[in-house]
Design a protein around this motif. Structure first.
Motif, mmCIF file in Angstrom:
data_model
loop_
_atom_site.group_PDB
_atom_site.id
_atom_site.type_symbol
_atom_site.label_atom_id
_atom_site.label_comp_id
_atom_site.label_asym_id
_atom_site.label_seq_id
_atom_site.Cartn_x
_atom_site.Cartn_y
_atom_site.Cartn_z
ATOM 1 N N GLU A 115 18.243 -15.664 -7.228
ATOM 2 C CA GLU A 115 18.985 -14.458 -7.574
ATOM 3 C C GLU A 115 18.002 -13.348 -7.917
ATOM 4 O OE1 GLU A 115 22.144 -13.927 -10.954
ATOM 5 O OE2 GLU A 115 22.968 -15.110 -9.310
ATOM 6 N N THR A 116 18.288 -12.174 -7.440
ATOM 7 C CA THR A 116 17.350 -11.069 -7.602
ATOM 8 C C THR A 116 17.929 -9.982 -8.490
ATOM 9 O OG1 THR A 116 15.963 -9.497 -6.378
ATOM 10 C CG2 THR A 116 18.210 -9.800 -5.601
ATOM 11 N N ALA A 117 17.045 -9.186 -9.077
ATOM 12 C CA ALA A 117 17.483 -8.019 -9.842
ATOM 13 C C ALA A 117 17.758 -6.892 -8.858
ATOM 14 C CB ALA A 117 16.408 -7.618 -10.844
ATOM 15 N N LEU A 118 18.944 -6.332 -8.919
ATOM 16 C CA LEU A 118 19.319 -5.270 -7.998
ATOM 17 C C LEU A 118 18.919 -3.915 -8.578
ATOM 18 C CD1 LEU A 118 22.813 -6.603 -6.866
ATOM 19 C CD2 LEU A 118 20.565 -7.014 -5.876
ATOM 20 N N GLY B 165 20.275 -0.661 -7.703
ATOM 21 C CA GLY B 165 21.339 0.315 -7.925
ATOM 22 C C GLY B 165 22.646 -0.287 -8.401
ATOM 23 N N VAL B 166 22.640 -1.574 -8.725
ATOM 24 C CA VAL B 166 23.837 -2.269 -9.211
ATOM 25 C C VAL B 166 23.492 -2.918 -10.543
ATOM 26 C CG1 VAL B 166 25.568 -4.056 -8.756
ATOM 27 C CG2 VAL B 166 24.611 -2.727 -6.859
ATOM 28 N N ARG B 167 24.198 -2.533 -11.592
ATOM 29 C CA ARG B 167 23.920 -3.082 -12.913
ATOM 30 C C ARG B 167 24.723 -4.370 -13.150
ATOM 31 N NH1 ARG B 167 19.679 -0.636 -15.382
ATOM 32 N NH2 ARG B 167 20.561 -0.947 -17.459
ATOM 33 N N ASN B 168 24.177 -5.208 -14.010
ATOM 34 C CA ASN B 168 24.941 -6.308 -14.597
ATOM 35 C C ASN B 168 25.399 -7.358 -13.582
ATOM 36 O OD1 ASN B 168 25.961 -7.632 -16.818
ATOM 37 N ND2 ASN B 168 27.722 -6.283 -17.110
ATOM 38 N N PHE B 169 24.609 -7.532 -12.515
ATOM 39 C CA PHE B 169 24.982 -8.514 -11.500
ATOM 40 C C PHE B 169 24.567 -9.914 -11.938
ATOM 41 C CE2 PHE B 169 23.755 -11.287 -8.046
ATOM 42 C CZ PHE B 169 24.886 -11.276 -7.247
ATOM 43 N N LEU C 60 29.476 -0.824 -7.221
ATOM 44 C CA LEU C 60 28.540 -0.888 -6.103
ATOM 45 C C LEU C 60 28.292 0.472 -5.467
ATOM 46 C CD1 LEU C 60 29.912 -4.080 -4.269
ATOM 47 C CD2 LEU C 60 28.437 -3.939 -6.286
ATOM 48 N N ALA C 61 28.747 1.547 -6.116
ATOM 49 C CA ALA C 61 28.672 2.871 -5.500
ATOM 50 C C ALA C 61 27.238 3.336 -5.282
ATOM 51 C CB ALA C 61 29.428 3.889 -6.349
ATOM 52 N N HIS C 62 26.307 2.883 -6.134
ATOM 53 C CA HIS C 62 24.928 3.350 -6.047
ATOM 54 C C HIS C 62 23.987 2.277 -5.510
ATOM 55 C CE1 HIS C 62 26.150 6.227 -9.562
ATOM 56 N NE2 HIS C 62 26.642 6.608 -8.391
ATOM 57 N N ALA C 63 24.542 1.293 -4.846
ATOM 58 C CA ALA C 63 23.705 0.220 -4.291
ATOM 59 C C ALA C 63 22.736 0.778 -3.256
ATOM 60 C CB ALA C 63 24.589 -0.850 -3.662
ATOM 61 N N THR C 64 21.493 0.326 -3.314
ATOM 62 C CA THR C 64 20.496 0.723 -2.327
ATOM 63 C C THR C 64 20.660 -0.110 -1.057
ATOM 64 O OG1 THR C 64 18.877 -0.910 -3.084
ATOM 65 C CG2 THR C 64 18.890 1.242 -4.219
ATOM 66 N N ALA C 65 19.905 0.258 -0.025
ATOM 67 C CA ALA C 65 19.951 -0.515 1.216
ATOM 68 C C ALA C 65 19.506 -1.955 0.962
ATOM 69 C CB ALA C 65 19.065 0.144 2.273
ATOM 70 N N GLU C 66 18.497 -2.127 0.091
ATOM 71 C CA GLU C 66 18.030 -3.471 -0.245
ATOM 72 C C GLU C 66 19.106 -4.244 -1.015
ATOM 73 O OE1 GLU C 66 16.356 -0.693 -0.771
ATOM 74 O OE2 GLU C 66 14.727 -0.896 0.703
ATOM 75 N N ASP C 67 19.783 -3.544 -1.929
ATOM 76 C CA ASP C 67 20.897 -4.182 -2.649
ATOM 77 C C ASP C 67 21.965 -4.645 -1.671
ATOM 78 O OD1 ASP C 67 19.618 -3.515 -5.044
ATOM 79 O OD2 ASP C 67 20.856 -1.734 -5.381
ATOM 80 N N ALA C 68 22.315 -3.762 -0.744
ATOM 81 C CA ALA C 68 23.363 -4.086 0.227
ATOM 82 C C ALA C 68 22.968 -5.285 1.077
ATOM 83 C CB ALA C 68 23.645 -2.877 1.111
ATOM 84 N N ALA C 69 21.692 -5.362 1.449
ATOM 85 C CA ALA C 69 21.223 -6.486 2.254
ATOM 86 C C ALA C 69 21.343 -7.789 1.452
ATOM 87 C CB ALA C 69 19.782 -6.266 2.688
ATOM 88 N N PHE C 70 20.987 -7.738 0.169
ATOM 89 C CA PHE C 70 21.103 -8.928 -0.675
ATOM 90 C C PHE C 70 22.561 -9.339 -0.812
ATOM 91 C CE2 PHE C 70 22.005 -10.707 -4.862
ATOM 92 C CZ PHE C 70 21.209 -11.840 -4.847
ATOM 93 N N LEU C 71 23.437 -8.395 -1.123
ATOM 94 C CA LEU C 71 24.852 -8.703 -1.307
ATOM 95 C C LEU C 71 25.458 -9.239 -0.010
ATOM 96 C CD1 LEU C 71 25.857 -5.593 -3.454
ATOM 97 C CD2 LEU C 71 25.686 -7.963 -4.254
ATOM 98 N N SER C 72 25.063 -8.661 1.106
ATOM 99 C CA SER C 72 25.585 -9.126 2.395
ATOM 100 C C SER C 72 25.169 -10.559 2.676
ATOM 101 C CB SER C 72 25.096 -8.215 3.521
ATOM 102 O OG SER C 72 25.632 -6.915 3.382
ATOM 103 N N GLY C 73 24.031 -10.964 2.130
ATOM 104 C CA GLY C 73 23.538 -12.313 2.351
ATOM 105 C C GLY C 73 24.219 -13.376 1.508
ATOM 106 N N LEU C 74 25.115 -12.953 0.617
ATOM 107 C CA LEU C 74 25.798 -13.910 -0.251
ATOM 108 C C LEU C 74 27.001 -14.566 0.425
ATOM 109 C CD1 LEU C 74 25.836 -11.908 -3.627
ATOM 110 C CD2 LEU C 74 24.255 -13.730 -2.936
#
Length: 270
Positions: A12-15, A17-21, A46-60
């Motif tokens: 699990e990674t620290a995101l 642009g997304v807090r408290n994940f 998730l409004a401020h998620a970065t591209a890296e955040d989105a890639a991580f979330l998409s991988g879940l």
């Protein structure tokens, strides 16, 4: 004695642009089982998620993202980013007109106005009332969430603005439904106080005066997680329905068969 909540998997990674994940896995149930990792997540919006955040979330492998914010929250922070192949479900757990003036003062009020609405325990009492009311008055919404999880929505991510209150209660209700111990639910809930998880307070006046130590102390009951808040929710369940089982069956209309499907989806089957 309160049981220790296991650390989340090291993957699990620290995101950014997304807090408290976090993954709500590894929590003990009253029958000796544990919630499975990779089934239920919680976070801030998730409004401020970065591209890296989105890639991580998409991988879940998420099936559904539940957004418990209302239209006022969307105007303030924006709508969630879109994740390919993921269903977004909006279930507002608060009315944007409820407390609109209060929250305007939280964002824009001067120190005298903040004292008038938050000092002498007023901020804490407001939060206690909100937790009780969300349990008693939002049974249809929580029923909808549980039935969706039982049907087809796992893996799921639940969030509100900060990922603490509305999402915290929805997570708590979901965990109660599969038999997670209340102490373990509280321990996970309190992790929202970790400095890297806490909601970033935004005020019109972000100067040293507008964000002074006194201002932040007055605001803390609104943006911190407190054991008494979750306890108020649990007490509302006990006082209104008499037990968790009756709350689930009579309050939320969750059948034994639905609870069993929830356990199949959310608990470790090993």
């Amino acid at each position: 004695m309160t049981q220790q909540v296991p650390q989340v998997p090291p993957t699990e990674t620290a995101l950014t642009g997304v807090r408290n994940f976090r993954d709500v896995g590894g929590l003990p149930t009253t029958d000796g089982r544990r919630t499975a990792f990779g089934r239920l997540y919680r976070s801030g919006h998730l409004a401020h998620a970065t591209a890296e955040d989105a890639a991580f979330l998409s991988g879940l492998g998420l099936h559904t993202v539940f957004d418990f914010r209302n239209s006022a929250d969307h105007r303030l922070d924006g709508y969630d980013i879109e994740l390919t192949g993921v269903r977004n479900v909006s279930i507002p757990l608060s009315d944007p007109a409820d407390g609109a003036e209060f929250w305007r003062l939280v964002r824009d009020g001067n120190i005298e106005q903040l004292r008038s609405i938050l000092a002498n325990g007023k901020g804490t009492e407001r939060m206690l009332h909100m937790y009780r009311a969300t349990i008693v008055d939002r049974t249809a919404e929580h029923s909808r969430v549980l039935h969706a999880l039982a049907e087809d929505s796992v893996p799921a991510l639940m969030h509100c603005a900060a990922g603490k209150d509305r999402a915290g209660l929805s997570i708590a209700v979901s965990l109660l439904a599969v038999g997670v111990e209340r102490e373990a639910i509280e321990a996970d809930y309190l992790k929202s106080n970790d400095p890297h998880r806490r909601y970033k307070v935004k005020r019109t006046d972000m100067s040293e005066t507008g964000m002074s130590p006194e201002v932040m102390e007055l605001l803390n009951p609104l943006f911190g997680a407190q054991s008494s808040y979750l306890a108020a929710a649990f007490t509302a369940i006990d006082e209104t329905w008499g037990s968790t089982d009756r709350y689930l069956s009579e309050g939320l209309g969750v059948s034994p068969q639905t609870r069993e499907r929830l356990r199949e989806r959310l608990l470790d089957q090993g």
